[in-house]
Design a protein around this motif. Sequence first.
Motif, mmCIF file in Angstrom:
data_model
loop_
_atom_site.group_PDB
_atom_site.id
_atom_site.type_symbol
_atom_site.label_atom_id
_atom_site.label_comp_id
_atom_site.label_asym_id
_atom_site.label_seq_id
_atom_site.Cartn_x
_atom_site.Cartn_y
_atom_site.Cartn_z
ATOM 1 N N LEU A 127 26.990 -23.645 -46.683
ATOM 2 C CA LEU A 127 25.617 -23.299 -47.436
ATOM 3 C C LEU A 127 24.565 -22.805 -46.730
ATOM 4 O O LEU A 127 24.157 -23.240 -45.610
ATOM 5 N N ASN A 128 24.364 -21.591 -46.963
ATOM 6 C CA ASN A 128 23.084 -20.922 -46.332
ATOM 7 C C ASN A 128 21.797 -21.319 -47.135
ATOM 8 O O ASN A 128 21.448 -20.654 -48.251
ATOM 9 N N VAL A 129 20.808 -22.289 -46.379
ATOM 10 C CA VAL A 129 19.756 -22.551 -47.236
ATOM 11 C C VAL A 129 18.548 -21.762 -47.203
ATOM 12 O O VAL A 129 18.192 -21.453 -45.732
ATOM 13 N N GLY A 130 18.080 -21.264 -47.941
ATOM 14 C CA GLY A 130 16.620 -20.484 -47.856
ATOM 15 C C GLY A 130 15.504 -21.375 -47.856
ATOM 16 O O GLY A 130 14.656 -21.470 -49.130
ATOM 17 N N TYR A 131 15.245 -22.196 -47.068
ATOM 18 C CA TYR A 131 14.128 -23.400 -47.230
ATOM 19 C C TYR A 131 12.937 -22.681 -47.449
ATOM 20 O O TYR A 131 12.561 -21.545 -46.977
ATOM 21 N N ARG A 132 11.981 -23.590 -47.943
ATOM 22 C CA ARG A 132 10.380 -23.103 -47.749
ATOM 23 C C ARG A 132 9.865 -22.949 -46.217
ATOM 24 O O ARG A 132 10.288 -23.718 -45.701
ATOM 25 N N GLN A 133 8.990 -22.101 -46.367
ATOM 26 C CA GLN A 133 8.229 -21.738 -44.901
ATOM 27 C C GLN A 133 7.098 -21.506 -45.034
ATOM 28 O O GLN A 133 6.380 -21.530 -45.943
ATOM 29 N N ASP A 145 13.935 -29.569 -47.363
ATOM 30 C CA ASP A 145 14.964 -28.590 -48.027
ATOM 31 C C ASP A 145 16.289 -28.617 -47.360
ATOM 32 O O ASP A 145 17.426 -28.424 -48.274
ATOM 33 N N GLY A 146 16.135 -28.406 -45.991
ATOM 34 C CA GLY A 146 17.694 -28.694 -45.281
ATOM 35 C C GLY A 146 18.308 -29.866 -45.646
ATOM 36 O O GLY A 146 19.645 -29.866 -45.804
ATOM 37 N N LEU A 147 17.500 -31.232 -45.756
ATOM 38 C CA LEU A 147 18.113 -32.210 -46.068
ATOM 39 C C LEU A 147 18.769 -32.340 -47.503
ATOM 40 O O LEU A 147 19.747 -33.024 -47.880
ATOM 41 N N GLU A 148 17.913 -31.592 -48.386
ATOM 42 C CA GLU A 148 18.406 -31.438 -49.751
ATOM 43 C C GLU A 148 19.778 -30.576 -49.959
ATOM 44 O O GLU A 148 20.618 -30.800 -50.937
ATOM 45 N N PHE A 176 18.918 -29.954 -35.858
ATOM 46 C CA PHE A 176 18.791 -31.252 -35.115
ATOM 47 C C PHE A 176 17.926 -32.186 -35.838
ATOM 48 O O PHE A 176 18.056 -33.400 -36.047
ATOM 49 N N ALA A 177 16.836 -31.565 -36.714
ATOM 50 C CA ALA A 177 15.872 -32.606 -37.561
ATOM 51 C C ALA A 177 16.426 -32.897 -38.653
ATOM 52 O O ALA A 177 16.538 -34.189 -39.113
ATOM 53 N N VAL A 178 17.603 -32.031 -39.391
ATOM 54 C CA VAL A 178 18.124 -32.431 -40.539
ATOM 55 C C VAL A 178 19.226 -33.687 -40.087
ATOM 56 O O VAL A 178 19.531 -34.543 -40.971
ATOM 57 N N ALA A 179 20.019 -33.431 -39.005
ATOM 58 C CA ALA A 179 20.804 -34.486 -38.612
ATOM 59 C C ALA A 179 20.253 -35.779 -38.493
ATOM 60 O O ALA A 179 20.858 -36.783 -38.781
ATOM 61 N N ARG A 180 19.109 -35.858 -37.707
ATOM 62 C CA ARG A 180 18.272 -37.090 -37.507
ATOM 63 C C ARG A 180 17.970 -37.580 -38.865
ATOM 64 O O ARG A 180 18.046 -38.751 -39.109
ATOM 65 N N ALA A 181 17.412 -36.688 -39.666
ATOM 66 C CA ALA A 181 16.796 -37.266 -41.219
ATOM 67 C C ALA A 181 18.082 -37.850 -41.996
ATOM 68 O O ALA A 181 17.772 -38.906 -42.630
ATOM 69 N N ALA A 182 19.164 -37.172 -41.752
ATOM 70 C CA ALA A 182 20.430 -37.771 -42.486
ATOM 71 C C ALA A 182 20.851 -39.241 -41.994
ATOM 72 O O ALA A 182 21.149 -39.962 -42.748
ATOM 73 N N ILE A 183 20.855 -39.292 -40.814
ATOM 74 C CA ILE A 183 21.269 -40.504 -40.308
ATOM 75 C C ILE A 183 20.072 -41.398 -40.599
ATOM 76 O O ILE A 183 20.387 -42.724 -40.811
#
Length: 349
Positions: A127-133, A145-148, A176-183
């Motif tokens: 899944l290639n995420v086009g997150y807000r910038q 958005d990565g977590l979403e 790394f930030a999304v992995a941390r947020a998921a945990i």
Amino acid sequence: MANHLTVAAEAEFRPGASWRSQALGFGLKHSVKPLLDVWARLPFDLFPPNVLEHAARLLPAPNGTRWRPVRLEHCRSEYVIGPGVADTPGEGPVILYLHGGAFLTCGINTHRRLVARVSSAADRPALNVGYRQMPHEPVAESVADGLEGLRWLLAQGYRIEDVTIVGDSAGGYLAFAVARAAIDAGLGRPAGVVALSPLLDFDNARRLAHRNADRCQLFSVRALERFEQVTHRLDTRRGVSGRRTCPVNMSLDDMPPSMIQIGSREVLLADAELMASRLVSAGVPCDLTVWDRQVHVFQAAASWVPEARAAIDEIGEFIASLDGRDSTTAPVTRTPVRTSRRRRAASSA
């Protein structure tokens, strides 16, 4: 297959730089780098339209690549199936990909080819995420958005322990930030994290003192200092208060196994070395591979640079080696040792 899950307190060096990779470095040093230096000296903030993302629509993906659009709550994304990968939505392992671009540029179009190659090398969809910038949204929304995107994968039937999060440059920060947020959100621990030439710290102090401070072929320290200032101003304008916790300063002891790839002359090598050391100190397996004289995110040049193809092969092997590991248990603390060296003659590939 080499065992990539040993703790690496020291970097593994991949020697050799083909004439193509050196030509790429020369071109960037004398074209893009001067432009970034001009931007860094401007007395005002300038954010041109994301021309790269629009122009990239015209570039073909590798033969055999399939993709379909995915609409997340706040951004566009796409589900990419690389050449030779079976299309079995919701089954087996999968990749969550977060593109680079300094949180300011690039997107799903610029990175479709790289995502497809990583998908093919790892033999799983992505899944290639086009997150807000920025400048429209702060970095916190990029993480959201990565977590979403991760939540979307879970809603399709994928298991958190089958998701590897991959990102390049600013996307390495997000990985790394999304992995941390998921945990932290109680979703569980992803299978692993792969970061390519990652930006992992907004504080420029360590880079200033690093041996690569004046050697990078793309970024000057001045440009990175300006980037740090711009992100702070944008956060202030959007009402974001408090100190941002960058990946190098996050709690790391329950993070998944990680791989970091970076070029030997990159100024961001300071970030990579610090992150690898802190992961190892926390008892988390981490492979740090340093590629001789390769440019920032050289993997994106796989259609032309042999070292890029070799690096993507290593990414695929690392991701495949994560299959079947239990992501719900705490990582085992191990004695720091060097990883086994693979004798890959990248420059002759």
